[in-house]
Structure formats: structure tokens, C-alpha cells
Design a protein around this motif. Structure first.
Motif, PDB file in Angstrom:
ATOM      1  N   LEU B  34       0.671  -1.327   0.028  1.00 33.96           N
ATOM      2  CA  LEU B  34       0.026  -0.032  -0.050  1.00 33.96           C
ATOM      3  C   LEU B  34       0.862   1.212  -0.016  1.00 33.96           C
ATOM      4  CD1 LEU B  34      -2.774   1.329   0.189  1.00 33.96           C
ATOM      5  CD2 LEU B  34      -2.539   0.963   2.790  1.00 33.96           C
ATOM      6  N   GLN B  38       0.966   4.210  -2.915  1.00 33.47           N
ATOM      7  CA  GLN B  38       0.578   5.657  -2.569  1.00 33.47           C
ATOM      8  C   GLN B  38       1.827   6.567  -2.625  1.00 33.47           C
ATOM      9  OE1 GLN B  38      -0.583   5.391   1.663  1.00 33.47           O
ATOM     10  NE2 GLN B  38      -2.557   5.064   0.976  1.00 33.47           N
ATOM     11  N   ALA B  41       1.640   7.077  -6.471  1.00 33.37           N
ATOM     12  CA  ALA B  41       0.509   7.716  -7.019  1.00 33.37           C
ATOM     13  C   ALA B  41       0.729   9.487  -6.560  1.00 33.37           C
ATOM     14  CB  ALA B  41      -0.818   7.362  -6.063  1.00 33.37           C
ATOM     15  N   THR B  42       1.570   9.403  -5.416  1.00 32.66           N
ATOM     16  CA  THR B  42       1.875  10.759  -5.050  1.00 32.66           C
ATOM     17  C   THR B  42       2.732  11.553  -6.324  1.00 32.66           C
ATOM     18  OG1 THR B  42       2.028  10.151  -2.671  1.00 32.66           O
ATOM     19  CG2 THR B  42       3.185  12.182  -3.133  1.00 32.66           C
ATOM     20  N   ARG B  45       0.769  11.289 -11.085  1.00 34.09           N
ATOM     21  CA  ARG B  45      -0.919  11.129 -11.087  1.00 34.09           C
ATOM     22  C   ARG B  45      -1.426  10.281 -12.020  1.00 34.09           C
ATOM     23  NH1 ARG B  45      -1.699  13.394  -6.002  1.00 34.09           N
ATOM     24  NH2 ARG B  45      -3.724  13.684  -6.870  1.00 34.09           N
ATOM     25  N   LYS B  46      -2.705   9.913 -11.846  1.00 34.25           N
ATOM     26  CA  LYS B  46      -3.356   8.970 -13.001  1.00 34.25           C
ATOM     27  C   LYS B  46      -3.737   9.407 -14.227  1.00 34.25           C
ATOM     28  CE  LYS B  46      -7.645   8.728 -10.388  1.00 34.25           C
ATOM     29  NZ  LYS B  46      -8.486   7.950  -9.444  1.00 34.25           N
ATOM     30  N   HIS B  90      -3.526  -2.325  -5.181  1.00 37.24           N
ATOM     31  CA  HIS B  90      -4.027  -1.003  -4.782  1.00 37.24           C
ATOM     32  C   HIS B  90      -3.971   0.086  -5.775  1.00 37.24           C
ATOM     33  CE1 HIS B  90      -4.536  -1.929  -0.739  1.00 37.24           C
ATOM     34  NE2 HIS B  90      -3.494  -2.364  -0.484  1.00 37.24           N
ATOM     35  N   MET B  93      -7.219  -0.372  -7.703  1.00 36.64           N
ATOM     36  CA  MET B  93      -8.190   0.338  -6.900  1.00 36.64           C
ATOM     37  C   MET B  93      -8.089   2.046  -6.868  1.00 36.64           C
ATOM     38  SD  MET B  93     -10.119  -1.644  -4.609  1.00 36.64           S
ATOM     39  CE  MET B  93     -10.314  -3.166  -4.523  1.00 36.64           C
ATOM     40  N   PHE B  94      -7.014   2.654  -6.948  1.00 31.58           N
ATOM     41  CA  PHE B  94      -6.749   4.125  -7.104  1.00 31.58           C
ATOM     42  C   PHE B  94      -7.354   4.385  -8.539  1.00 31.58           C
ATOM     43  CE2 PHE B  94      -2.824   3.966  -4.079  1.00 31.58           C
ATOM     44  CZ  PHE B  94      -3.511   3.281  -3.278  1.00 31.58           C
ATOM     45  N   GLY B  95      -7.481   3.630  -9.388  1.00 30.68           N
ATOM     46  CA  GLY B  95      -7.776   3.966 -10.917  1.00 30.68           C
ATOM     47  C   GLY B  95      -6.625   3.890 -12.018  1.00 30.68           C
ATOM     48  N   GLN B 246       0.776   6.778   5.337  1.00 31.19           N
ATOM     49  CA  GLN B 246       1.611   5.547   5.461  1.00 31.19           C
ATOM     50  C   GLN B 246       3.069   5.762   4.734  1.00 31.19           C
ATOM     51  OE1 GLN B 246       0.599   2.402   6.775  1.00 31.19           O
ATOM     52  NE2 GLN B 246      -0.776   3.989   7.549  1.00 31.19           N
TER      53      GLN B 246
END
Lengths: 261, 261
Positions: B34, B38, B41-42, B45-46, B90, B93-95, B246
Motif C-alpha cells: 500500500l 501511495q 501515486a503521489t 498522477r493517474k 492498490h 483500486m486507485f484508478g 503511510q
């Protein structure tokens, strides 16, 4: 978004931990407990509400075992208490000062391990007892309660000592954050008997339960682990979580979509 | 903050999963994966970097088993690949639209379960092969790479197909996020042989490894699960994570605290 009956919630948990979903209880409990801790921390900041009383449900009541594809499926109040222990540990990591009230601990290894993990964080676990004195004392030194007593498999009657615990929590004037459903509520009909907790915050896991339609307060959804295949099968129509967060705040309930009795 | 040798990192993992730490591999891997998702993703960006190629290491090499207090301790490259699979899920899940490259999958149940969890998210797993063609093709359709190939237990030589994989990843011009240590780096001496990945982002788990002193780029710490007792025992002096996150971004390395050979 679909509100779940107890039976459908149970079926989704079974599916997640079956050979189809392939999740272990450890994984789901870790993510659920983390979501609960984050929800509490979002509403009650640690500079004003560092002392969290985490109340965990009975570990040996209502235990439901099933062997599914060689995996032991563990659900019921046990799991709820496990979520509480995981949340307590994460709250400790976040800099809160949780203590755990668990008057009827389970004997399963997973509970012992989760307890040990808490103890390694310096988290006090009040020794098991039917005496409500330690609860009252702990409560008088707490800023907020995390209620992980009963989950979606709860069925009345409320057994001792929890029949005494709920009124004490309700009368303490300390804000309550409930996991999945406020303890003492009918999972599908809400607080129909009036004996349930008057919670300020609710963290629904996976999807809200039918009874949560009656909840008025800050409502989060957590449990960002339901794969598309299972969400579609059960027509969950889950809301979008923000970016990479583990919780999403749901809109406040208006009277219009509350239960009509 | 202490930078760890491979041996100390191994000891900490053993302690976390011993009767003392009481963690299961499932729990630690879930939180580590996770954190990696994260961190990626930080930075990416998606809306601009949705196509993530998750590269997982060999599942049957360097496997280290130990029986500690009736718990099976599983470390080594296997675990690294597991972190990658958890992170891929994950990210889904975040797209994001991850795909998994895992040319040498492990045969252990935990890997099969983690793969199934990815497949339930609609994540493609490229079929195992020593042929590098599918990697090249996947890479040409990727916006960012998550490198979960080798972890802190990596020892040279780099075996096929990974000896071919690393140069392909380095030459692709696609940003690389590495888990724990850039793959191919000496865990303690950094990229001393020059064959390791030129990573843009590093997510150190638990605590950074000695070799990470040579890393220049965006550096996160993840693995917010080390209890006080173990952090103190190993004198980790970990930085404070922000509120309930996290991951924590570490200060960029200056030349002054890089390795002096």
C-alpha cells in the motif's frame, strides 16, 4: 449505492475470503482497521483527542467457522474485535494514546497476535473482566471512543457485560466512532429498540448496512479492497474514493432516504 | 536515522514476524505494498501516468525459510515480488491501469492468492517467459515502472531473464519507482557496478538500506508498522510520518552524506 442486509454482507465476506476472492483474513482486517483509524483521526485530531478508548467485542460468541476451499473463514463479532485491535495499533502509530477495553477476548491465535502487536506499541489492554469499574475509569480519562463491539453479524440479546457497557458509553458524553454499525443497533432496522449506541461517526466497511440508513452524523466508507468482479456481482455501486485514500466520506443522510417504518 | 545493512534489515524482518513481533507476512506485505502504491501515486498522477508496469522479481530464487516459533518466515526476493503484487492491486483500486510483469513467479500459495487478487481487479499478468519481447512491448505502452524485482536480500549475479530486463528498463526513458533498493544495486554499496536501475523514486521499507545513501531522487519511507519496542531495539531513529499517512518523504541526499569510497 447498495445498503446491505446482514446476509448479503456475510456472503460478500465469504466471497472475498473464498478461493474466488483469495484474500486472507489478515489482509482484510489490516485494511479495515487502518480505515477505521484514519476515519477517527480525520474527525478527532490528536492534539485534542489523543486518548482513545477502543472497545472490542466478545471473542468467543457468535463465532462462525466455515471451511471454504481449505481456508478457514472467520466472521462475526470476532472479526469486529480484530478490526478494533488493528485500529488501536494504527492509532498508536499515528501518535494517539489508545487503550483497549476487551472484556471477553477470543482465544484464537489471530487475536493473541493482534494483542501482542498492540502491546509492542505500549498500548494498555485492560484485563478481561465482567466488572464495569475499569471501563468507567478508563472512560473518564478518554477523549473519544472507538466502538468495535458488535458488527454486522450481531443478533440480540446483548449479553453481559455488554448490556451494561452500552448505557455507560451512551451516558459518558464522550464522542463515539462506530465500526460498521453502532453497537446494539439492529443491523437492518437501525436503532429500533433504542438500546444501541448514539454514535457521532460511523465507518461502514465494504458497503453500508441497511440499518445505517438511520444514522445521522459523519459517515465514512472504508474497506477499499472489494475487487471489481465482486462489486459487480453484488451490484454494490460503490462511491469513488478520493485519490489514494482508504476512506471516503458519504453524504449525510437526509430524512428522505431514511427507513420508513 | 539509521541506514541498514542487509543483515540488520533481515534481523528486523525476522523480529517483526517472530513471536515477539507477532506480525504475519500478509499484514506486513499489505502495508508495504500500500505504501509503495501511495508513493507512486503521489509523484505520478493517474491523469498523466495511469499505465503502470509493475515488475516483480523471481519467486523461487534466494528463498529463505526459517521456522520461528511455529511461524514460517518468508523473506528474500519473494517478498519483494509480493510487495509488487499488492501495490499493483492498490494501484488498480486507485484508478490506475497496472499490468504485471513477473517472468519467474513463485509457487507458494501466497503468490497465487496475490495474483488472483490482481486478476479480480482486471489486471493483466504477462505470462511467465524468458522471452523479453512481451516486456519491451508492455514498456512501450507504459507511463511509469514500479520496480519490485530485487530487495534487500539481493546478491549478484543477476540471473536471466533479469540480466536482460534491467538494461531494457534503464534505456526505455520511462520513469522508475523502486521498492526498497533500486534493482541491481548492491544493498550496502549502492550502484557500485553501474548495472543497477537508474530510478527516479525510491520507496525504502521499514528503514533505508545503506546503499540508498547513493540514491538521488524523490525518496520516501514506507512500512509504518515498526513498533516502538523494535524501533528502539534496533536504534532506527525513524522520522515522523505526517498525521495518518503511510509514507513520509525523506530529505534529498546531499553529496555530504553520500558514500565515500
Amino acid at each position: 449505492m447498495r445498503y446491505l442486509t446482514a446476509r448479503i454482507a456475510q456472503q460478500i465476506d465469504e466471497e472475498l475470503m473464498s478461493a474466488v476472492g483469495a484474500f486472507s483474513l489478515d489482509q482484510l482486517m489490516e485494511l479495515a482497521g487502518l480505515a477505521c483509524a484514519q476515519a477517527l483521526a480525520t474527525v478527532y485530531r490528536k492534539d485534542t483527542h489523543s486518548r482513545v478508548l477502543v472497545c472490542c467485542g466478545p471473542g468467543n460468541q457468535g463465532l462462525f467457522f466455515a471451511l471454504l476451499s481449505e481456508r478457514v473463514l472467520l466472521t462475526g463479532p470476532d472479526v469486529q474485535g480484530g478490526d478494533g485491535l488493528v485500529a488501536a495499533r494504527h492509532l498508536g502509530m499515528f501518535g494517539y494514546r489508545p487503550i483497549v477495553y476487551m472484556p471477553k477476548p477470543g482465544s484464537k491465535d489471530i487475536y493473541k497476535h493482534l494483542q501482542t502487536q498492540c502491546e509492542n506499541m505500549g498500548i494498555t489492554i485492560i484485563p478481561p473482566s465482567n466488572d464495569l469499574g475499569p471501563l468507567v475509569e478508563a472512560l473518564s480519562n478518554s477523549d473519544v471512543v472507538l466502538d468495535a463491539i458488535f458488527g454486522f453479524s450481531f443478533l440480540p440479546p446483548i449479553r453481559a457485560p455488554f448490556d451494561g457497557v452500552l448505557p455507560i458509553l451512551n451516558d459518558a458524553g464522550v464522542p463515539i466512532v462506530s465500526v460498521d454499525i453502532p453497537s446494539g443497533w439492529n443491523v437492518e432496522k437501525g436503532n429500533d429498540l433504542g438500546v444501541g449506541l448514539k454514535s457521532d461517526v460511523l465507518v461502514s466497511l465494504t458497503a453500508p448496512k441497511e440499518g445505517a440508513k438511520d444514522f445521522i452524523g459523519t459517515h465514512f466508507l472504508g474497506g477499499r479492497f472489494v475487487p471489481k468482479s465482486i462489486a459487480e456481482k453484488f451490484q454494490l455501486d460503490l462511491p469513488a474514493y478520493p485519490d489514494f485514500q482508504q476512506i471516503v466520506e458519504l453524504e449525510s443522510q437526509s430524512k428522505s432516504n431514511r427507513h420508513q417504518y
